[in-house]
Scaffold this motif. Structure first.
Motif, PDB file in Angstrom:
ATOM      1  N   LYS A  63       0.832  -1.206   0.000  1.00 29.86           N
ATOM      2  CA  LYS A  63       0.000   0.000   0.000  1.00 29.86           C
ATOM      3  C   LYS A  63       0.870   1.262   0.000  1.00 29.86           C
ATOM      4  CE  LYS A  63      -2.696   2.108   3.398  1.00 29.86           C
ATOM      5  NZ  LYS A  63      -3.553   2.039   4.566  1.00 29.86           N
ATOM      6  N   ILE A  66       2.586   1.799  -3.398  1.00 26.67           N
ATOM      7  CA  ILE A  66       1.650   2.274  -4.424  1.00 26.67           C
ATOM      8  C   ILE A  66       1.315   3.748  -4.201  1.00 26.67           C
ATOM      9  CG2 ILE A  66      -0.716   2.044  -5.314  1.00 26.67           C
ATOM     10  CD1 ILE A  66      -0.350  -1.036  -4.822  1.00 26.67           C
ATOM     11  N   SER A 106       5.487  -8.803  -5.620  1.00 24.25           N
ATOM     12  CA  SER A 106       4.380  -9.551  -6.227  1.00 24.25           C
ATOM     13  C   SER A 106       4.784 -11.003  -6.489  1.00 24.25           C
ATOM     14  CB  SER A 106       3.905  -8.885  -7.521  1.00 24.25           C
ATOM     15  OG  SER A 106       4.804  -9.124  -8.585  1.00 24.25           O
ATOM     16  N   HIS A 113      -2.123  -9.134  -4.423  1.00 26.48           N
ATOM     17  CA  HIS A 113      -3.303  -8.464  -4.974  1.00 26.48           C
ATOM     18  C   HIS A 113      -4.282  -8.078  -3.871  1.00 26.48           C
ATOM     19  CE1 HIS A 113      -2.022  -8.805  -9.069  1.00 26.48           C
ATOM     20  NE2 HIS A 113      -1.689 -10.059  -8.841  1.00 26.48           N
ATOM     21  N   CYS A 116      -3.185  -4.881  -2.417  1.00 27.21           N
ATOM     22  CA  CYS A 116      -3.422  -3.731  -3.315  1.00 27.21           C
ATOM     23  C   CYS A 116      -4.853  -3.195  -3.210  1.00 27.21           C
ATOM     24  CB  CYS A 116      -3.187  -4.125  -4.769  1.00 27.21           C
ATOM     25  SG  CYS A 116      -1.486  -4.450  -5.202  1.00 27.21           S
ATOM     26  N   TYR A 123      -3.638   2.362  -7.931  1.00 28.52           N
ATOM     27  CA  TYR A 123      -2.864   1.400  -8.712  1.00 28.52           C
ATOM     28  C   TYR A 123      -3.319   1.418 -10.170  1.00 28.52           C
ATOM     29  CZ  TYR A 123      -0.598  -3.100  -9.799  1.00 28.52           C
ATOM     30  OH  TYR A 123       0.172  -4.096 -10.337  1.00 28.52           O
TER      31      TYR A 123
END
Length: 166
Positions: A63, A66, A106, A113, A116, A123
């Motif tokens: 988080k 991003i 990742s 995911h 995210c 994103y």
């Protein structure tokens, strides 16, 4: 684990909240660049596990990255014509480093995911923008393009653009 007990969590929370409003963008960029560099070294050395720990920082790392990527991409958008001056180069390098770090995470984080989801709108907003910037970078490496493609496949971008047009 509480924020007082985890330096990584405290760092992520500080960076994402940016509580010191008097700090310049250049200083924030420097902190974010140094954080990405530190986290990259941690991933390479396995000295500190960024994922798979029983700590909230495990959830916050993706988080935070991003959010940082999104902020710096917005900075590049503001100075679009100056991608290759001193400040522009720093920001572009930050984007490159952050994409590679996110890609590495990742590959190792089964829940990437899920991590995210809270910042999915950012994103989905930033990845096509980063791709557009990367197209302008003359010395972009093939593995950097591949990392971006794996993080955000072109089909996703095309599908989103088709949805926007209808």
């Amino acid at each position: 684990m509480y924020i007082e007990n985890c330096l990584l969590l405290a760092l992520y929370m500080y960076i994402t909240s940016r509580p010191d409003k008097s700090t310049s963008e250049m200083l924030w960029l420097q902190l974010e660049q140094e954080t990405v560099c530190f986290l990259t070294k941690c991933m390479q050395c396995s000295s500190i596990s960024l994922i798979g720990r029983d700590c909230q920082c495990n959830l916050e790392v993706v988080k935070a990255l991003i959010i940082m990527l999104h902020r710096q991409w917005l900075t590049v958008r503001r100075v679009e014509g100056n991608l290759f001056d001193m400040h522009g180069k720093q920001v572009v390098q930050f984007l490159r480093d952050t994409v590679l770090l996110l890609h590495s995470l990742s590959q190792k984080d089964k829940l990437f995911h899920d991590h995210c989801l809270e910042v999915l709108h950012q994103y989905d907003h930033v990845m096509p923008g980063v791709r557009a910037i990367f197209r302008k970078v003359p010395n972009l490496k093939a593995f950097e393009e591949l990392a971006l493609d794996e993080l955000y496949p072109l089909e996703t971008e095309t599908d989103d653009q088709e949805m926007d047009c209808s």
